[in-house]
Scaffold this active site. Structure first.
Site, PDB file in Angstrom:
ATOM      1  N   GLU A 141       2.532 -16.449  13.564  1.00 40.63           N
ATOM      2  CA  GLU A 141       2.339 -16.866  14.955  1.00 40.63           C
ATOM      3  C   GLU A 141       2.942 -15.929  15.993  1.00 40.63           C
ATOM      4  OE1 GLU A 141       2.056 -21.612  14.873  1.00 40.63           O
ATOM      5  OE2 GLU A 141       4.064 -20.864  14.449  1.00 40.63           O
TER       6      GLU A 141
HETATM    7  C1  ACM Z   1       3.967 -21.953  10.275  1.00 37.92           C
HETATM    8  O1  ACM Z   1       3.702 -23.153  10.120  1.00 37.92           O
HETATM    9  N1  ACM Z   1       4.016 -21.418  11.484  1.00 37.92           N
HETATM   10  C2  ACM Z   1       4.199 -21.088   9.144  1.00 37.92           C
END
Ligand code: ACM
Length: 516
Positions: free
Chosen positions: A327
């Protein structure tokens, strides 16, 4: 049986995860008398022996008097030979190996075990202490009390070994700090389900939870709080060593994660030179994701990655270190690949193998790198390609194994961005077909994950873990053709009473007729 009383449970042995083979024998149950001997000739079996003795109220002994009923633990050589040779001859002088009927061999694998309960005693064989530990977990689930209060074990033969080498649970200790004592409860629960990897998500935007010798400001400035201003905390090197030892003694390896190059606000708050402005960022205690990042062009960044991954690798006896990688919004692919490559190189230089979230599959990876799949909305092509090119895949599909997802709409704890995850959702999926086209040999295992944005206490944590942890554990342990939802629901029903007896909070899913 009149002195002993009758056995309360008539449904048959309820073992979770389901063993490779569990055969009920036509014999009477074995009645355990108080103070029964747990015989473990091999020093490496002593910890398992102590655990078994504590379970049954017995005493550990190196050898037993002839004709005495005992619980006997043996470690066999990995090549099938008895490590202790003649010392392990039976009381009648017959070598151990010759007493085993053909077709009842210990299954292959370091974690395999064979358990035989007969009216005159219990024999447990395994190749490793971890295998003995799994057998004791099975014994704990087989143990019942008669109406007269005697402990009994049904006469069974169990031959068992795990399907996957990596059976994990990831805990986010960054969003809410989880004390070592509470993590030990979680480790015990993992051992109860034959899981073998505890993955600790130690850092995020909100906090940095592990004190590293080369970077003391990380915990000094960035560990004092949790999401929403709740109390924080961090692990000292001694805390971490104690937790790792506690886990290792239960057959569980700790895999530490320092999440880079995103999810790094806590690091940027501690060290201003990691930001282009040169100034520390503000503390962040909200629950947004994706806004913080390292910067490849800053001279401080490479040194930081080298220091923190070198430190955590040196503190960790297990073979893996997790670099995060998830992310990161708004970063050019080249810069992302550079930063992931720098972190991975630091881990490898420290002698460890690299694990990262699925996003790292878009960067050049060394063979053997572990790619952890999580976001089921992403195009799976890069993960399948990475597996075909030599990476190993660890499966944590959010809609199955993210155990912080709410059980149903309106459930008071948890989030719902990956969906609602009832018990059956965690159970009823098949790892081998989740990523179509992935070579079978690239599939390393299965890991549950629990993120703690909304989870503030140990009770919150166990309520989200139980009963779903049992479901994910069976997906990870039991052979595909041994798994069946209706069968699982009748077996898992027996665990509720055990969780109650242990004082654990759990969610009584309406999908199961719980025995309480
Ligand atoms: C995640 O759930 N950002 C690995």
């Amino acid at each position: 049986m009149s002195l002993v009383g009758s056995v309360r449970h008539v449904t048959g042995p309820a073992v979770v995860p389901r063993p490779l083979r569990l055969q009920q024998l036509p014999d009477e149950p074995f009645v355990l008398l108080p103070g029964i001997a747990v015989v473990a000739p091999d020093a490496a079996a002593r910890h398992a022996a102590q655990r078994l003795a504590a379970l049954v109220g017995g005493s550990v002994q190196a050898a037993a008097a002839p004709d005495t009923p005992v619980l006997r633990l043996r470690l066999l050589g990995r090549d099938g030979d008895d490590l202790a040779g003649d010392d392990l001859a039976d009381d009648d002088g017959q070598p151990a190996a010759e007493r085993l009927p053909t077709g009842d061999e210990l299954p292959v694998g370091d974690e395999a075990y064979r358990l035989r309960v007969r009216p005159d005693g219990v024999e447990v064989d395994a190749r490793t202490p971890a295998g003995l530990g799994h057998a004791i977990t099975t014994l704990a689930q087989l143990l019942t009390r008669t109406t007269a209060g005697a402990q009994v074990l049904p006469a069974v033969l169990v031959l068992d070994a795990p399907r996957f080498a990596w059976r994990g649970l990831s805990i986010d200790v960054a969003r809410h700090f989880v004390r070592v004592g509470d993590l030990e409860v979680v480790v015990d629960l993992m051992a109860d389900h034959k899981l073998n990897v505890l993955h600790l998500h130690l850092t995020d935007d909100q906090a940095w939870r592990i004190d590293l010798p080369s970077r003391p400001e990380l915990v000094r400035r960035s560990s004092g709080a949790s999401v929403g201003g709740d109390p924080g905390g961090h692990y000292t090197a001694e805390d971490y060593a104690r937790l790792v030892a506690y886990a290792v003694a239960r057959g569980i390896a700790v895999v530490p994660e320092l999440d880079v190059p995103g999810h790094v606000n806590a690091a940027l708050h501690a060290y201003g030179d990691l930001s282009p402005s040169g100034r520390p960022t503000d503390e962040y205690l909200g629950i947004e994701v994706g806004f913080s990042r390292l910067t490849a062009a800053l001279p401080a960044t490479g040194a930081f990655l080298h220091d923190v991954f070198g430190d955590i690798a040196a503190m960790t006896p297990g073979p893996y270190v997790h670099i995060g990688g998830d992310e990161v919004q708004g970063m050019a692919p080249d810069e992302y690949a550079t930063l992931v490559g720098t972190a991975a190189a630091a881990v490898r230089a420290a002698g460890k193998q690299v694990v990262g979230w699925q996003e790292i599959a878009t960067t050049p990876l060394e063979p053997g790198t572990v790619v952890q799949y999580w976001d089921v909305h992403a195009d799976p092509a890069p993960f399948v390609a990475a597996g075909a090119a030599g990476a190993r895949l660890l499966l944590s599909p959010g809609d199955r194994t993210y155990l912080d997802m709410k059980y149903h709409p309106g459930y008071p704890l948890g989030l719902e961005w990956a969906g609602h995850v009832e018990l059956r959702d965690s159970y009823d999926w098949e790892p081998a077909t989740l990523l179509p086209g992935l070579p079978a040999e690239a599939l390393l295992g299965v890991e549950a994950a629990v993120w703690t944005e909304t989870l503030r206490t140990l009770d919150d944590l166990t309520t989200m873990l139980l009963p779903r942890l049992a479901a994910v554990a069976e997906v990870a342990w039991s052979a595909a053709d041994r798994r069946d939802w209706e069968d699982f629901r009748t077996r898992v029903a027996a665990l509720g009473a055990r969780w109650d007896a242990a004082g654990l909070s759990w969610y009584p899913s309406p999908q199961v007729d719980w025995q309480r």
